[in-house]
Design an enzyme around this catalytic site. Structure first.
Site, PDB file in Angstrom:
ATOM      1  N   GLU A 200      31.594  40.104 -17.694  1.00 44.65           N
ATOM      2  CA  GLU A 200      32.331  41.279 -17.980  1.00 44.65           C
ATOM      3  C   GLU A 200      33.641  39.615 -18.136  1.00 44.65           C
ATOM      4  O   GLU A 200      34.984  40.354 -18.808  1.00 44.65           O
ATOM      5  CB  GLU A 200      32.717  41.543 -16.219  1.00 44.65           C
ATOM      6  CG  GLU A 200      31.535  42.251 -16.314  1.00 44.65           C
ATOM      7  CD  GLU A 200      30.329  42.074 -15.562  1.00 44.65           C
ATOM      8  OE1 GLU A 200      29.790  43.759 -14.992  1.00 44.65           O
ATOM      9  OE2 GLU A 200      30.547  40.903 -15.657  1.00 44.65           O
ATOM     10  N   LEU A 201      33.720  38.777 -17.739  1.00 49.73           N
ATOM     11  CA  LEU A 201      34.508  38.183 -17.350  1.00 49.73           C
ATOM     12  C   LEU A 201      34.370  37.992 -19.013  1.00 49.73           C
ATOM     13  O   LEU A 201      35.889  37.536 -19.409  1.00 49.73           O
ATOM     14  CB  LEU A 201      35.071  36.670 -16.381  1.00 49.73           C
ATOM     15  CG  LEU A 201      36.094  35.880 -16.105  1.00 49.73           C
ATOM     16  CD1 LEU A 201      36.804  36.404 -16.375  1.00 49.73           C
ATOM     17  CD2 LEU A 201      35.667  34.704 -15.620  1.00 49.73           C
TER      18      LEU A 201
ATOM     19  N   LYS B 236      30.418  16.430 -19.296  1.00 44.49           N
ATOM     20  CA  LYS B 236      29.653  17.433 -18.650  1.00 44.49           C
ATOM     21  C   LYS B 236      29.762  17.381 -16.992  1.00 44.49           C
ATOM     22  O   LYS B 236      30.568  15.792 -17.288  1.00 44.49           O
ATOM     23  CB  LYS B 236      28.175  16.925 -19.326  1.00 44.49           C
ATOM     24  CG  LYS B 236      27.948  17.302 -20.698  1.00 44.49           C
ATOM     25  CD  LYS B 236      27.297  19.160 -20.758  1.00 44.49           C
ATOM     26  CE  LYS B 236      27.093  19.002 -22.719  1.00 44.49           C
ATOM     27  NZ  LYS B 236      25.782  19.143 -22.816  1.00 44.49           N
TER      28      LYS B 236
ATOM     29  N   ILE C  16      27.097  21.250 -38.784  1.00 43.08           N
ATOM     30  CA  ILE C  16      26.399  20.834 -38.143  1.00 43.08           C
ATOM     31  C   ILE C  16      25.018  22.240 -38.024  1.00 43.08           C
ATOM     32  O   ILE C  16      23.948  21.448 -36.965  1.00 43.08           O
ATOM     33  CB  ILE C  16      26.732  20.423 -36.419  1.00 43.08           C
ATOM     34  CG1 ILE C  16      27.614  19.419 -36.540  1.00 43.08           C
ATOM     35  CG2 ILE C  16      25.821  19.963 -35.815  1.00 43.08           C
ATOM     36  CD1 ILE C  16      27.600  18.516 -37.433  1.00 43.08           C
ATOM     37  N   GLY C  17      25.301  22.656 -38.019  1.00 39.85           N
ATOM     38  CA  GLY C  17      24.244  23.718 -38.806  1.00 39.85           C
ATOM     39  C   GLY C  17      24.463  25.845 -38.258  1.00 39.85           C
ATOM     40  O   GLY C  17      24.198  26.487 -39.284  1.00 39.85           O
TER      41      GLY C  17
ATOM     42  N   GLU D 296      22.038  29.526 -39.935  1.00 39.51           N
ATOM     43  CA  GLU D 296      21.105  30.265 -38.329  1.00 39.51           C
ATOM     44  C   GLU D 296      21.493  31.842 -37.950  1.00 39.51           C
ATOM     45  O   GLU D 296      21.611  32.639 -36.838  1.00 39.51           O
ATOM     46  CB  GLU D 296      21.755  29.549 -37.158  1.00 39.51           C
ATOM     47  CG  GLU D 296      21.358  27.670 -37.979  1.00 39.51           C
ATOM     48  CD  GLU D 296      22.033  26.491 -36.399  1.00 39.51           C
ATOM     49  OE1 GLU D 296      22.430  27.029 -35.621  1.00 39.51           O
ATOM     50  OE2 GLU D 296      21.857  25.394 -36.630  1.00 39.51           O
TER      51      GLU D 296
ATOM     52  N   CYS E  12      28.701  31.259 -23.099  1.00 39.81           N
ATOM     53  CA  CYS E  12      27.374  31.161 -21.644  1.00 39.81           C
ATOM     54  C   CYS E  12      26.239  31.279 -22.450  1.00 39.81           C
ATOM     55  O   CYS E  12      26.391  31.675 -24.049  1.00 39.81           O
ATOM     56  CB  CYS E  12      27.210  33.068 -21.121  1.00 39.81           C
ATOM     57  SG  CYS E  12      29.088  33.421 -19.983  1.00 39.81           S
TER      58      CYS E  12
ATOM     59  N   ASP F  31      19.096  18.142 -32.975  1.00 43.45           N
ATOM     60  CA  ASP F  31      19.729  18.400 -32.323  1.00 43.45           C
ATOM     61  C   ASP F  31      18.992  17.571 -30.578  1.00 43.45           C
ATOM     62  O   ASP F  31      18.698  18.466 -30.187  1.00 43.45           O
ATOM     63  CB  ASP F  31      20.148  19.736 -32.172  1.00 43.45           C
ATOM     64  CG  ASP F  31      21.215  20.123 -33.195  1.00 43.45           C
ATOM     65  OD1 ASP F  31      21.265  18.979 -34.172  1.00 43.45           O
ATOM     66  OD2 ASP F  31      21.403  21.420 -33.369  1.00 43.45           O
TER      67      ASP F  31
ATOM     68  N   HIS G  78      35.791  24.093 -30.280  1.00 39.66           N
ATOM     69  CA  HIS G  78      35.785  24.847 -28.874  1.00 39.66           C
ATOM     70  C   HIS G  78      37.344  25.019 -29.562  1.00 39.66           C
ATOM     71  O   HIS G  78      37.395  25.588 -28.477  1.00 39.66           O
ATOM     72  CB  HIS G  78      34.945  24.266 -28.172  1.00 39.66           C
ATOM     73  CG  HIS G  78      33.842  23.559 -28.189  1.00 39.66           C
ATOM     74  ND1 HIS G  78      33.466  22.646 -29.259  1.00 39.66           N
ATOM     75  CD2 HIS G  78      33.107  24.097 -27.844  1.00 39.66           C
ATOM     76  CE1 HIS G  78      32.171  22.607 -28.664  1.00 39.66           C
ATOM     77  NE2 HIS G  78      31.488  23.243 -27.988  1.00 39.66           N
TER      78      HIS G  78
END
Length: 768
Positions: free
Chosen positions: A17-18, A117, A436-437, A489, A521, A604, A699
């Site tokens: 939902e978020l 990360k 990148i693909g 892809e 996600c 990758d 991003h």
């Protein structure tokens, strides 16, 4: 009585939902007020899911990232953002994405903060920025509002706060600032925060210092002592929380810091429990993370009780139970799954089920095993079923792993010889361009995939729909004049899940979503048994794409280390052995592509670094088997076949020598958000092969200019010979839309042509 609590709950919701609310807000389809209402409803649901606990967490929910939330709570907002007139939510998303919903023109956009990360997980956080003039100021309203909301649901709430020392350690220092010089000012803000929490009746605060599981210099150890000796004057009880590893040489320090309790990751650091109990003063509580917060297997409750009962007898009320870490890293609720194999489902536990396990363990300790005898019997049955299942073990796979030798991981010729053959074959210009693909996963693609799953499209109709999308991607790339093309892809739902679905030994969920960053996600597949390649996976799609163009077409695969690190991995054998099984499976696909005439193959390894142990003393062991697995996957091809690999959003400077040992012909790597800081490593280390430093931050919705790309590539050319440089985005383009992608790639190609012309003529001043 044992006390139960949780270190954090998944944010996205059972049905993401978020995610959908955020993306609607960014598209201006809903207002900020509506977005915040959805967030409020989700938090309420999540607290209700945790009512079986004695203490429920608050402050673990975030609209994008909890580290970014901490930066805003501490008033640490980059000057390029704070200087713009806007409200807090606009500023928040500018730091995260480079743009807010009110930014209608490029002049309103800013450079997004770096993203990397979170320790050794696949979660990405927004990196705090520190300068010499950085000053902190408390802005606690978001947290205080959430506490008030939670207190209406449960009378015992436990705020979760990122500790000041870990916060400083995660940040990027600018203009030569020493991060620890900022500690005094920061501690003053934390003291103010605790005063505000006291006014709301807060008794316990979970203060996360995962830095304690890492190697620390004396300066950072001193910073921890200084921090908690100053903060101990607070009337609030502090639960110092560590996770993701062992304390090792920091064990005595963690036990002696003047806090009211210590949380230990009892999954990763089980061997340290006895030492911690001996060292911990008698007035402190000990929280043990007895349920794995990062994997999805059921806990062996009977075995856990065997070693917990003596600890409980010794500690009594001082014992708290929790998951090992935040449950952010696992899906929400197993009961949502309707299509999982019955046997496999009986072996699993998601966030809600893990909290139920905590409840069962506490009841068994408080009231005796007989009070939960039926549940313990059911758990024992499931554990034994998994151990004895003939679906888990394949003798042929294990035998093939034993036959792996060094020759399987070695190219026929060294790079400096095979590159001559490859250049003659492909005839690429200086600064060749590629992507990148993946290309945008449009609504048409998603609808076709959904219709196929629901049998509204036949297999032939779905196949034709995907071929149509591939042709669109190829024609767009030709129009943009890219040098090396990809098929885009469209048939792939995810770079790991797609391949996993066609390998033996994997299981898949419908709703097992886990947050990677922001609204992104992933749905990690589950490796429950030995992995086996049974048929060619990609050759038909790549051959079709190549038939549409005379330009080189890259075959796109996901490497074994990424397949491992982005899956929920079986825990009944070493990760190294599972990774070699994956290497052999993907090797079969590499050789199938080469046999089908595909001359460039990208494998990758986006997740290579995130599997790196948190302590450097353990790095070589991991890198040895991880690099070996990649080499087994990639290096069975002929010299004329060009192998690419890709890595993204991690700090790679300190493992570049290991990356070079992979011996890929070309590596593409994220550098755009960090302004090519990654390339500083090449001042000391001469990378031997070809490299494409990412110049387009995919991003962010921002479109890079030609000049910005030229500037980044000039920085790269100061360190790497121009004949070994490629120009590419920093990651795949599936999350972007064509309206953003086409102008960005057009600028990228224009920059490449300028660089090719000027460097080719020797006219560019490399010192500019």
């Amino acid at each position: 009585m044992v006390t139960t609590h949780n270190l954090g709950f998944p944010r996205m919701g059972r049905k993401r939902e978020l995610k959908f609310a955020l993306e609607k807000y960014w598209k201006k389809a809903i207002s900020a007020e509506t977005l915040l209402e959805i967030a409020t409803d989700l938090r309420t649901q999540h607290w209700q899911d945790q009512l079986m606990l004695d203490w429920i967490p608050v402050g673990d929910f975030s609209l994008y990232d909890h580290v970014l939330d901490t930066s805003f709570m501490l008033g640490n907002i980059p000057a390029r953002v704070s200087a713009l007139p806007s409200n807090e939510i606009d500023s928040y998303f500018r730091v995260a994405r480079g743009r807010s919903v009110t930014d209608d023109s490029a002049c309103s956009c800013v450079h997004a903060s770096e993203m990397t990360k979170w320790f050794d997980t696949n979660y990405h956080f927004i990196v705090p920025e520190f300068e010499k003039n950085t000053q902190f100021s408390l802005n606690p309203n978001r947290l205080l509002q959430q506490i008030k909301q939670a207190q209406q649901i449960h009378f015992q709430v436990k705020p979760i706060i990122l500790g000041p020392v870990t916060y400083l350690s995660l940040g990027k220092p600018k203009d030569g600032v020493d991060r620890l010089d900022l500690l005094d000012d920061l501690l003053g803000v934390y003291a103010q925060l605790f005063h505000e929490l006291e006014k709301l009746g807060i008794q316990w605060v979970q203060i996360d210092e995962p830095i304690l599981v890492m190697e620390l210099t004396q300066e950072w150890k001193h910073a921890l002592r200084k921090t908690y000796y100053q903060l101990q004057v607070s009337p609030i009880s502090l639960l110092l929380t560590t996770y993701f590893g062992q304390l090792q040489d920091n064990l005595q320090l963690a036990c002696e810091l003047p806090v009211n309790g210590l949380h230990l990751d009892a999954v990763m650091a089980k061997d340290e429990i006895a030492k911690v109990i001996d060292w911990l003063p008698n007035h402190k509580i000990l929280s043990l993370g007895v349920i794995n917060g990062r994997n999805v297997w059921k806990t062996d409750l009977n075995e856990t009780l065997d070693w917990l009962e003596p600890i409980h007898a010794r500690l009594g009320d001082r014992l708290w139970l929790a998951p090992s870490c935040s449950l952010l890293h696992v899906p929400v609720d197993l009961s949502s799954e309707q299509r999982l194999d019955t046997d496999v489902q009986s072996w699993l536990a998601f966030a809600v089920q893990k909290l139920n396990e905590i409840e069962v363990l506490a009841k068994a300790l408080n009231d005796g095993r007989s009070s939960v005898a039926e549940i313990l019997l059911e758990n024992r049955t499931a554990v034994i079923s998994r151990k004895q299942s003939n679906r888990v073990h394949q003798a042929a796979v294990k035998e093939r792993v034993l036959r792996i030798n060094d020759a399987m991981g070695t190219r026929q010729s060294p790079y400096h010889q095979r590159t001559l053959v490859q250049r003659k074959k492909f005839q690429l210009p200086l600064f060749p361009t590629t992507t990148i693909g993946s290309f945008p996963q449009t609504q048409e693609i998603r609808q076709a995939r959904q219709d196929f799953r629901q049998s509204k499209l036949s297999e032939q109709e779905y196949h034709q729909a995907m071929q149509k999308e591939i042709e669109i991607c190829v024609r767009e790339q030709e129009a943009l004049e890219l040098d090396v093309l990809v098929h885009g892809e469209p048939e792939r739902n995810d770079m790991v899940e797609y391949f996993s679905e066609q390998l033996a030994g994997y299981a898949f969920t419908q709703f097992g979503w886990v947050q990677s960053y922001g609204s992104r996600c992933v749905k990690p597949p589950i490796i429950y048994g030995d992995v086996l390649h049974t048929q060619a996976i990609t050759t038909e799609w790549i051959q079709y794409a190549q038939s549409l163009t005379s330009k080189p077409m890259k075959g796109m695969l996901t490497g074994p280390v990424t397949m491992l690190n982005w899956s929920f991995v079986r825990d009944d054998q070493s990760r190294a052995e599972t990774c070699l099984q994956l290497a052999l499976a993907i090797r079969d696909e590499v050789l199938a592509l080469e046999k089908a005439g595909v001359g460039i193959i990208q494998i990758d390894e986006a997740a290579l670094r995130e599997g790196l142990p948190l302590r450097k003393l353990q790095w070589n062991t991991y890198l040895d088997w991880a690099i070996r697995a990649f080499r087994v996957t990639a290096n069975g091809v002929k010299d004329i076949t060009q192998i690419h690999t890709h890595m993204c959003y991690s700090e790679f400077n300190d493992i570049m020598a290991a990356i070079a040992k992979m011996d890929a012909d070309v590596i593409t790597i994220e550098t755009s958000r960090s302004n090519m800081e990654l390339l500083d490593v090449f001042d000391q280390f001469h990378y031997p092969n070809e490299i494409g430093p990412g110049v387009y931050d995919i991003h962010s919705p921002n479109i890079p200019s030609v000049d910005s790309i030229i500037d980044l590539m000039q920085k790269a050319a100061q360190r790497i010979p121009t004949q070994r440089l490629w120009v590419n985005p920093d990651c795949g383009l599936k999350t972007r839309n064509w309206e953003e992608v086409k102008p960005a790639l057009r600028n990228m190609v224009a920059a490449s042509r300028y660089l090719s012309s000027t460097y080719g003529q020797g006219q560019l001043n490399l010192t500019c």
